[in-house]
Motif scaffolding. Structure first.
Motif, PDB file in Angstrom:
ATOM      1  N   ASP A 266     -54.069 -17.843  -7.739  1.00 14.98           N
ATOM      2  CA  ASP A 266     -55.216 -18.638  -7.292  1.00 14.98           C
ATOM      3  C   ASP A 266     -55.056 -19.036  -5.829  1.00 14.98           C
ATOM      4  N   ALA A 267     -53.819 -19.141  -5.374  1.00 13.78           N
ATOM      5  CA  ALA A 267     -53.516 -19.455  -3.974  1.00 13.78           C
ATOM      6  C   ALA A 267     -52.086 -18.990  -3.701  1.00 13.78           C
ATOM      7  N   VAL A 268     -51.785 -18.748  -2.411  1.00 16.74           N
ATOM      8  CA  VAL A 268     -50.475 -18.207  -2.042  1.00 16.74           C
ATOM      9  C   VAL A 268     -49.937 -18.896  -0.795  1.00 16.74           C
ATOM     10  N   ILE A 269     -48.627 -19.146  -0.792  1.00 16.67           N
ATOM     11  CA  ILE A 269     -47.892 -19.549   0.412  1.00 16.67           C
ATOM     12  C   ILE A 269     -47.241 -18.285   0.953  1.00 16.67           C
ATOM     13  N   ALA A 270     -47.624 -17.848   2.156  1.00 15.80           N
ATOM     14  CA  ALA A 270     -47.186 -16.534   2.643  1.00 15.80           C
ATOM     15  C   ALA A 270     -46.519 -16.614   4.005  1.00 15.80           C
ATOM     16  N   ALA A 271     -45.344 -15.985   4.114  1.00 11.26           N
ATOM     17  CA  ALA A 271     -44.713 -15.805   5.422  1.00 11.26           C
ATOM     18  C   ALA A 271     -45.575 -14.860   6.246  1.00 11.26           C
ATOM     19  N   VAL A 284     -57.418 -13.243  -1.733  1.00  8.67           N
ATOM     20  CA  VAL A 284     -56.689 -14.392  -2.275  1.00  8.67           C
ATOM     21  C   VAL A 284     -56.542 -15.480  -1.200  1.00  8.67           C
ATOM     22  N   PRO A 285     -57.037 -16.684  -1.440  1.00  8.93           N
ATOM     23  CA  PRO A 285     -56.844 -17.784  -0.484  1.00  8.93           C
ATOM     24  C   PRO A 285     -55.350 -18.055  -0.271  1.00  8.93           C
ATOM     25  N   HIS A 286     -54.962 -18.307   0.973  1.00  9.38           N
ATOM     26  CA  HIS A 286     -53.540 -18.508   1.254  1.00  9.38           C
ATOM     27  C   HIS A 286     -53.345 -19.331   2.521  1.00  9.38           C
ATOM     28  N   VAL A 287     -52.125 -19.757   2.716  1.00 12.29           N
ATOM     29  CA  VAL A 287     -51.713 -20.407   3.957  1.00 12.29           C
ATOM     30  C   VAL A 287     -50.599 -19.562   4.558  1.00 12.29           C
ATOM     31  N   ILE A 288     -50.610 -19.423   5.885  1.00 11.46           N
ATOM     32  CA  ILE A 288     -49.598 -18.632   6.592  1.00 11.46           C
ATOM     33  C   ILE A 288     -48.562 -19.578   7.178  1.00 11.46           C
ATOM     34  N   ILE A 289     -47.279 -19.302   6.933  1.00  8.84           N
ATOM     35  CA  ILE A 289     -46.222 -20.143   7.496  1.00  8.84           C
ATOM     36  C   ILE A 289     -45.204 -19.273   8.229  1.00  8.84           C
ATOM     37  N   TYR A 290     -44.506 -19.876   9.183  1.00 15.03           N
ATOM     38  CA  TYR A 290     -43.381 -19.177   9.809  1.00 15.03           C
ATOM     39  C   TYR A 290     -42.483 -20.150  10.555  1.00 15.03           C
ATOM     40  N   GLY A 346     -65.667 -24.924  -2.242  1.00 18.60           N
ATOM     41  CA  GLY A 346     -66.436 -24.547  -1.059  1.00 18.60           C
ATOM     42  C   GLY A 346     -65.552 -23.981   0.036  1.00 18.60           C
ATOM     43  N   TYR A 347     -64.363 -24.555   0.190  1.00 23.09           N
ATOM     44  CA  TYR A 347     -63.399 -24.120   1.197  1.00 23.09           C
ATOM     45  C   TYR A 347     -62.949 -22.688   0.919  1.00 23.09           C
ATOM     46  N   THR A 348     -62.611 -22.416  -0.329  1.00 24.65           N
ATOM     47  CA  THR A 348     -62.119 -21.071  -0.671  1.00 24.65           C
ATOM     48  C   THR A 348     -63.250 -20.042  -0.669  1.00 24.65           C
ATOM     49  N   ALA A 349     -64.463 -20.448  -1.021  1.00 31.10           N
ATOM     50  CA  ALA A 349     -65.600 -19.511  -0.995  1.00 31.10           C
ATOM     51  C   ALA A 349     -65.873 -19.050   0.437  1.00 31.10           C
ATOM     52  N   ALA A 350     -65.817 -19.977   1.393  1.00 35.24           N
ATOM     53  CA  ALA A 350     -66.027 -19.627   2.807  1.00 35.24           C
ATOM     54  C   ALA A 350     -64.920 -18.705   3.299  1.00 35.24           C
ATOM     55  N   MET A 351     -63.688 -18.949   2.848  1.00 31.51           N
ATOM     56  CA  MET A 351     -62.554 -18.114   3.245  1.00 31.51           C
ATOM     57  C   MET A 351     -62.747 -16.691   2.732  1.00 31.51           C
ATOM     58  N   ARG A 352     -63.193 -16.560   1.504  1.00 28.02           N
ATOM     59  CA  ARG A 352     -63.411 -15.217   0.940  1.00 28.02           C
ATOM     60  C   ARG A 352     -64.529 -14.476   1.664  1.00 28.02           C
ATOM     61  N   GLU A 353     -65.549 -15.183   2.099  1.00 30.57           N
ATOM     62  CA  GLU A 353     -66.615 -14.542   2.891  1.00 30.57           C
ATOM     63  C   GLU A 353     -66.050 -14.017   4.213  1.00 30.57           C
ATOM     64  N   ASP A 354     -65.164 -14.793   4.828  1.00 32.06           N
ATOM     65  CA  ASP A 354     -64.510 -14.352   6.066  1.00 32.06           C
ATOM     66  C   ASP A 354     -63.658 -13.105   5.814  1.00 32.06           C
ATOM     67  N   PHE A 355     -62.959 -13.075   4.663  1.00 39.67           N
ATOM     68  CA  PHE A 355     -62.144 -11.906   4.319  1.00 39.67           C
ATOM     69  C   PHE A 355     -63.014 -10.646   4.239  1.00 39.67           C
ATOM     70  N   ALA A 356     -64.169 -10.762   3.604  1.00 39.74           N
ATOM     71  CA  ALA A 356     -65.054  -9.603   3.439  1.00 39.74           C
ATOM     72  C   ALA A 356     -65.557  -9.106   4.794  1.00 39.74           C
ATOM     73  N   ALA A 357     -65.877 -10.029   5.697  1.00 43.93           N
ATOM     74  CA  ALA A 357     -66.349  -9.643   7.032  1.00 43.93           C
ATOM     75  C   ALA A 357     -65.238  -8.958   7.825  1.00 43.93           C
ATOM     76  N   MET A 358     -64.001  -9.446   7.666  1.00 45.82           N
ATOM     77  CA  MET A 358     -62.865  -8.837   8.361  1.00 45.82           C
ATOM     78  C   MET A 358     -62.619  -7.424   7.873  1.00 45.82           C
ATOM     79  N   ARG A 359     -62.783  -7.209   6.572  1.00 47.19           N
ATOM     80  CA  ARG A 359     -62.543  -5.882   5.996  1.00 47.19           C
ATOM     81  C   ARG A 359     -63.443  -4.833   6.648  1.00 47.19           C
TER      82      ARG A 359
END
Length: 380
Positions: A266-271, A284-290, A346-359
């Motif tokens: 449902d969500a991911v913490i990703a390097a 998949v909604p996620h946060v990027i860390i490094y 609402g936050y994750t729905a907007a993120m998924r729309e951005d993912f589709a546009a990036m693809r």
């Protein structure tokens, strides 16, 4: 007189690159079955019939301080490949990413009269842009992933071909979320958070303890959560055990099924790395860390010319996904962002729309087949 067998040296320095190297070798072999392959890679390339003279798993380090610590290993690997270029010169050298190492090897090949195909451009558009002229002197063809890279190289007079991104072909989940959870031995009725600490041992040691601390905070807030961690092919279970054994968390460790794991989450913490592009393509909604050494970070801040570190954010030309770096990459901010991703539809729905546009910006599939055909043309 018997015709000399055609040979290709493929050099990849980390998990994602060697996965592409394996696919390219297989695609070339389809076009030219007798071609011999050797170079630097890991398990994927070995399974594809590439003789690995140097194991990429011991070469995958990132950051100035980290590279210095591994310098003897890196130099030894470089010398092995350099000697091979002279004693058994291939018809073509295919270099995949890993720029500081591979551009030096390209220079050796160029002096030896060996053609060089470079796949996955060094991010010269992001930092040290003056390198583009040096690249033009040692590379016969640059095969790039992103359309915006083409004019950059053309302007500098470097031969360039846009082949597209291989992840468009490789990232193809085959299950629904509930099916993926069940097949991984997880509960389809509970929400699942993915823990993606990276593919390099050094970054896992730095990031996994922080990720696990964030997971504990999330578990306290939402006791129904379950956690899954996909183990990269470059790592062993014992690499993860020191962190996981004392974490006080039940974490399912899965090897070899990254895209099924992503589908289950449902969500991911990703390097930060290739995985953030994969997550965006899966949706998949996620946060990027490094985190890196303070010295590496301070130097990087002064020379990097892009507003994002996540490659998906760079391609989208906007901050689709939150990036937490260095001092911001701490358990509480990470947990707060995952909390928002899990509980703000609402936050994750907007993120998924951005993912589709990036693809859409990445073009069509078939990238590795194009690289293979390019390689065949260069060897004619």
């Amino acid at each position: 007189m018997q015709e000399k067998q055609q040979s290709v040296m493929i050099v990849a320095g980390e998990a994602s690159g060697e996965m592409y190297g394996a696919q390219i070798a297989s695609a070339i072999r389809t076009l030219s079955p007798d071609t011999r392959f050797f170079g630097m890679g890991g398990n994927c390339m070995r399974e594809a019939g590439v003789e690995t003279l140097v194991d990429a798993n011991v070469m995958a380090v990132m950051g100035l301080v980290e590279v210095v610590a591994h310098l003897p290993t890196i130099i030894n690997g470089f010398n092995t490949l350099k000697n091979k270029l002279h004693t058994d010169p291939p018809d073509l050298l295919i270099l995949i990413d890993y720029p500081d190492f591979n551009l030096r090897l390209a220079k050796v090949a160029k002096k030896a009269g060996i053609k060089v195909l470079y796949f996955i451009s060094p991010q010269v558009w992001a930092w040290r842009s003056h390198r583009v002229h040096g690249i033009g002197r040692v590379v016969d063809m640059m095969a790039v992933l992103f359309p915006f890279e083409v004019p950059f190289y053309q302007k500098a007079g470097v031969p360039v071909t846009f082949v597209g991104h291989p992840l468009l072909d490789l990232v193809k989940p085959t299950m629904r979320r509930d099916e993926a959870l069940a097949s991984l031995g997880l509960d389809p009725q509970r929400r699942c958070v993915g823990l993606f600490p990276g593919s390099r041992l050094a970054e896992v040691k730095k990031l996994l303890p922080v990720i696990l601390d964030a997971a504990r905070i999330l578990k306290e807030r939402m006791p129904d959560l379950q956690f899954v961690l996909p183990r990269a092919s470059s790592l062993k279970d014992e690499d993860l055990a020191p962190c996981l054994s004392g974490a006080g968390l039940d974490v399912a460790v899965i090897a070899g099924r990254n895209h099924d794991v992503m589908t289950a989450c449902d969500a991911v913490i990703a390097a930060s790395g290739t995985v953030v592009m994969e997550l965006a393509l899966v949706g998949v909604p996620h946060v990027i860390i490094y985190k890196m050494s303070k010295f590496t970070y301070e130097v990087g801040k002064r020379v990097i010319n892009v507003p994002h570190i996540g490659i998906s954010n760079i391609v989208a030309e906007k901050r689709m996904v939150k990036e937490l770096l260095q001092d911001e990459a701490e358990p509480l901010p990470i947990a707060n962002e995952i909390d928002a991703l899990l509980n703000n539809p609402g936050y994750t729905a907007a993120m998924r729309e951005d993912f589709a546009a990036m693809r859409v910006k990445l073009g069509s599939g078939g990238a590795l087949g194009r690289v293979a055909r390019l390689a065949m043309e260069m060897m004619k």
